[in-house]
Write a protein that holds these residues in place. Structure first.
Motif, PDB file in Angstrom:
ATOM      1  N   ALA A  24      24.854  54.118  42.429  1.00  0.00           N
ATOM      2  CA  ALA A  24      25.720  53.498  42.945  1.00  0.00           C
ATOM      3  C   ALA A  24      26.909  54.392  43.930  1.00  0.00           C
ATOM      4  O   ALA A  24      26.090  55.379  44.180  1.00  0.00           O
ATOM      5  N   PRO A  25      27.661  54.191  44.889  1.00  0.00           N
ATOM      6  CA  PRO A  25      27.423  54.773  46.234  1.00  0.00           C
ATOM      7  C   PRO A  25      28.792  56.513  45.693  1.00  0.00           C
ATOM      8  O   PRO A  25      29.001  57.333  46.273  1.00  0.00           O
ATOM      9  N   LEU A  26      28.864  55.837  44.674  1.00  0.00           N
ATOM     10  CA  LEU A  26      30.119  56.879  43.854  1.00  0.00           C
ATOM     11  C   LEU A  26      29.418  57.631  42.740  1.00  0.00           C
ATOM     12  O   LEU A  26      28.831  56.927  42.155  1.00  0.00           O
ATOM     13  N   ALA A  27      29.084  59.093  42.948  1.00  0.00           N
ATOM     14  CA  ALA A  27      28.614  59.805  41.263  1.00  0.00           C
ATOM     15  C   ALA A  27      29.803  60.216  40.953  1.00  0.00           C
ATOM     16  O   ALA A  27      30.438  61.158  40.612  1.00  0.00           O
ATOM     17  N   ARG A  28      29.725  59.429  39.244  1.00  0.00           N
ATOM     18  CA  ARG A  28      30.739  60.564  38.140  1.00  0.00           C
ATOM     19  C   ARG A  28      31.739  59.987  38.946  1.00  0.00           C
ATOM     20  O   ARG A  28      32.701  60.815  38.852  1.00  0.00           O
ATOM     21  N   PRO A  29      32.670  58.537  38.774  1.00  0.00           N
ATOM     22  CA  PRO A  29      33.558  58.641  38.684  1.00  0.00           C
ATOM     23  C   PRO A  29      34.753  59.015  37.560  1.00  0.00           C
ATOM     24  O   PRO A  29      34.021  58.704  36.045  1.00  0.00           O
ATOM     25  N   GLY A  30      35.716  59.222  37.768  1.00  0.00           N
ATOM     26  CA  GLY A  30      36.732  60.019  37.155  1.00  0.00           C
ATOM     27  C   GLY A  30      37.458  59.278  35.484  1.00  0.00           C
ATOM     28  O   GLY A  30      37.079  59.544  34.682  1.00  0.00           O
ATOM     29  N   LYS A  31      38.054  58.075  36.524  1.00  0.00           N
ATOM     30  CA  LYS A  31      38.093  57.287  35.650  1.00  0.00           C
ATOM     31  C   LYS A  31      37.444  55.166  36.261  1.00  0.00           C
ATOM     32  O   LYS A  31      37.827  55.946  37.750  1.00  0.00           O
ATOM     33  N   VAL A  32      37.790  54.283  35.345  1.00  0.00           N
ATOM     34  CA  VAL A  32      37.099  52.984  36.213  1.00  0.00           C
ATOM     35  C   VAL A  32      38.557  52.619  35.483  1.00  0.00           C
ATOM     36  O   VAL A  32      38.408  52.190  34.777  1.00  0.00           O
ATOM     37  N   VAL A  33      40.100  52.431  36.000  1.00  0.00           N
ATOM     38  CA  VAL A  33      41.311  51.793  36.099  1.00  0.00           C
ATOM     39  C   VAL A  33      40.752  50.113  37.019  1.00  0.00           C
ATOM     40  O   VAL A  33      40.432  49.850  38.264  1.00  0.00           O
ATOM     41  N   CYS A  34      40.874  48.768  35.980  1.00  0.00           N
ATOM     42  CA  CYS A  34      40.751  47.890  36.124  1.00  0.00           C
ATOM     43  C   CYS A  34      42.287  47.296  35.826  1.00  0.00           C
ATOM     44  O   CYS A  34      43.223  47.252  35.273  1.00  0.00           O
ATOM     45  N   VAL A  35      42.471  45.797  36.698  1.00  0.00           N
ATOM     46  CA  VAL A  35      43.946  45.354  36.862  1.00  0.00           C
ATOM     47  C   VAL A  35      43.452  43.798  36.342  1.00  0.00           C
ATOM     48  O   VAL A  35      42.002  43.110  37.637  1.00  0.00           O
ATOM     49  N   GLY A  36      43.784  43.168  35.707  1.00  0.00           N
ATOM     50  CA  GLY A  36      43.445  41.794  35.111  1.00  0.00           C
ATOM     51  C   GLY A  36      44.136  40.969  36.058  1.00  0.00           C
ATOM     52  O   GLY A  36      44.944  40.894  35.571  1.00  0.00           O
ATOM     53  N   LEU A  37      43.675  39.625  35.471  1.00  0.00           N
ATOM     54  CA  LEU A  37      44.481  38.913  35.928  1.00  0.00           C
ATOM     55  C   LEU A  37      45.190  38.842  37.385  1.00  0.00           C
ATOM     56  O   LEU A  37      46.630  38.005  37.364  1.00  0.00           O
ATOM     57  N   ASN A  38      44.582  39.542  38.250  1.00  0.00           N
ATOM     58  CA  ASN A  38      44.981  39.965  39.069  1.00  0.00           C
ATOM     59  C   ASN A  38      45.116  38.723  40.544  1.00  0.00           C
ATOM     60  O   ASN A  38      45.864  38.802  41.836  1.00  0.00           O
ATOM     61  N   TYR A  39      44.457  37.401  39.631  1.00  0.00           N
ATOM     62  CA  TYR A  39      44.350  36.636  41.171  1.00  0.00           C
ATOM     63  C   TYR A  39      45.247  34.872  40.174  1.00  0.00           C
ATOM     64  O   TYR A  39      44.857  34.950  39.035  1.00  0.00           O
ATOM     65  N   ARG A  40      46.477  34.117  40.762  1.00  0.00           N
ATOM     66  CA  ARG A  40      46.730  33.098  40.732  1.00  0.00           C
ATOM     67  C   ARG A  40      45.859  32.498  39.700  1.00  0.00           C
ATOM     68  O   ARG A  40      45.676  31.427  38.419  1.00  0.00           O
ATOM     69  N   ASP A  41      44.817  31.872  40.282  1.00  0.00           N
ATOM     70  CA  ASP A  41      43.803  31.010  40.378  1.00  0.00           C
ATOM     71  C   ASP A  41      42.930  31.269  38.577  1.00  0.00           C
ATOM     72  O   ASP A  41      42.319  30.525  37.885  1.00  0.00           O
ATOM     73  N   HIS A  42      42.623  32.742  38.869  1.00  0.00           N
ATOM     74  CA  HIS A  42      42.202  33.045  37.611  1.00  0.00           C
ATOM     75  C   HIS A  42      42.953  33.178  36.512  1.00  0.00           C
ATOM     76  O   HIS A  42      42.526  32.843  35.351  1.00  0.00           O
ATOM     77  N   ALA A  43      44.020  33.439  36.711  1.00  0.00           N
ATOM     78  CA  ALA A  43      45.562  33.659  34.884  1.00  0.00           C
ATOM     79  C   ALA A  43      44.933  32.038  34.686  1.00  0.00           C
ATOM     80  O   ALA A  43      45.362  31.711  33.588  1.00  0.00           O
ATOM     81  N   GLU A  44      45.796  30.592  35.682  1.00  0.00           N
ATOM     82  CA  GLU A  44      45.371  29.566  35.347  1.00  0.00           C
ATOM     83  C   GLU A  44      44.371  29.032  34.799  1.00  0.00           C
ATOM     84  O   GLU A  44      44.594  28.199  33.196  1.00  0.00           O
ATOM     85  N   GLU A  45      42.482  29.611  34.788  1.00  0.00           N
ATOM     86  CA  GLU A  45      42.120  28.746  34.438  1.00  0.00           C
ATOM     87  C   GLU A  45      41.281  29.581  32.987  1.00  0.00           C
ATOM     88  O   GLU A  45      40.376  28.588  32.477  1.00  0.00           O
ATOM     89  N   THR A  46      42.021  30.914  32.688  1.00  0.00           N
ATOM     90  CA  THR A  46      42.202  31.163  30.915  1.00  0.00           C
ATOM     91  C   THR A  46      42.887  31.152  30.307  1.00  0.00           C
ATOM     92  O   THR A  46      42.590  31.451  29.401  1.00  0.00           O
ATOM     93  N   GLY A  47      44.080  30.809  31.026  1.00  0.00           N
ATOM     94  CA  GLY A  47      45.052  30.016  30.282  1.00  0.00           C
ATOM     95  C   GLY A  47      46.249  30.866  29.680  1.00  0.00           C
ATOM     96  O   GLY A  47      47.110  31.370  29.715  1.00  0.00           O
TER      97      GLY A  47
END
Length: 283
Positions: free
Chosen positions: A67-90
């Motif tokens: 991985a190009p980064l050692a020991r990330p402090g935190k990994v923050v994730c954003v869910g459902l951030n593409y309209r088509d992905h939100a729609e496909e999952t209901g």
């Protein structure tokens, strides 16, 4: 400029790849590419050393890409951030970013083995644009300030176990934080080499069959907005990673499409950021 790390797990050597594709060792400048390196102006030092031709040329052939980064402090994730992905999952299209955290120890190299957890029947894939923070972001005044806090961009595979994620808990952590569930890289690409984070195509295949083909222009909340938004609720520090969401095409949203099994091969790429390839194995 592309920063990377090569070598065995836990013993990686930091490198930089110039515009001509030549690889240079960074051991004389830093022990690793991590939050401390980014916070101390490390990228500028590397750029200066490249310009002065002060770095030793090396041959990375045959070496593992970490991985190009050692020991990330935190990994923050954003869910459902593409309209088509939100729609496909209901799921409804969110009015505010859907935010969750992922265990930083899930981060592995872009070509490392991904382990299917014991008891898993719904291990899924997600190609995502990852943002790496280079300067502390705390209560930013506006999204216009965000680019000055970004060290660069990388490819992220936000691997997810959907049964663990959606059926075993009201929170998503169980399905997101299994070991090896966040291949990252191959490079940390500095912003000067990325025309715009909202102008990148994303692709993912499973066993050679296209599953995802999206574009960051279709994000509901763009990169600058996300960095600004997150800074209102948490301090983003150098070495933190933000996974910015995935487009349509995940197994969860494709009825009849099999989830990942041992022996499957996942390949993913983002314009200008390189590519990844993982083979799935049982934990």
């Amino acid at each position: 400029m592309r920063l990377g790390r090569i070598g065995a797990p836990g013993a990686e050597t930091p490198v930089v790849i110039d515009q001509d594709g030549a690889t240079f060792a960074l051991a004389a400048l830093t022990a690793d590419i991590d939050g401390a390196f980014l916070a101390s102006g490390g990228i500028d030092r590397v750029r200066e050393a490249l310009a002065e031709r002060a770095l030793p040329l090396i041959d990375p052939a045959g070496q593992r890409t970490g991985a190009p980064l050692a020991r990330p402090g935190k990994v923050v994730c954003v869910g459902l951030n593409y309209r088509d992905h939100a729609e496909e999952t209901g799921a409804p299209v969110p009015e505010r970013p859907v935010v969750f955290m992922k265990d930083p120890s899930t981060v592995v190299g872009p070509y490392d083995e991904v382990l299917i957890p014991r008891g898993s029947v719904k291990t899924d894939w997600e190609v995502e644009l990852a943002v790496v923070i280079g300067r502390e972001a705390r209560y930013l005044e506006s999204p216009a300030e965000a680019p000055g806090h970004i060290a660069g961009y990388a490819i992220s595979n936000d691997v997810s176990e959907r049964e663990f994620q959606l059926e075993y808990s009201a929170q998503w952590d169980l399905g997101k934080s299994c070991e090896t569930f966040n291949p990252l890289g191959p490079w940390l690409v500095t912003p000067d080499e990325v025309r715009s984070p909202q102008a990148l195509g994303l692709r993912l295949t499973v066993n050679g069959e296209t599953r995802q083909r999206g574009h960051t222009k279709n994000m509901i909340f763009g990169v600058a907005y996300l960095v600004w938004y997150l800074s209102q609720y948490m301090v983003l520090r150098p070495g933190d990673v933000i996974n910015t969401g995935t487009p349509a095409g995940v197994a969860l949203g494709l009825p009849g499409t099999p989830y990942l099994r041992a022996g499957d091969i996942v390949e993913l790429s983002i314009d200008g950021l390189g590519s990844q390839r993982q083979t799935l194995s049982n934990a």
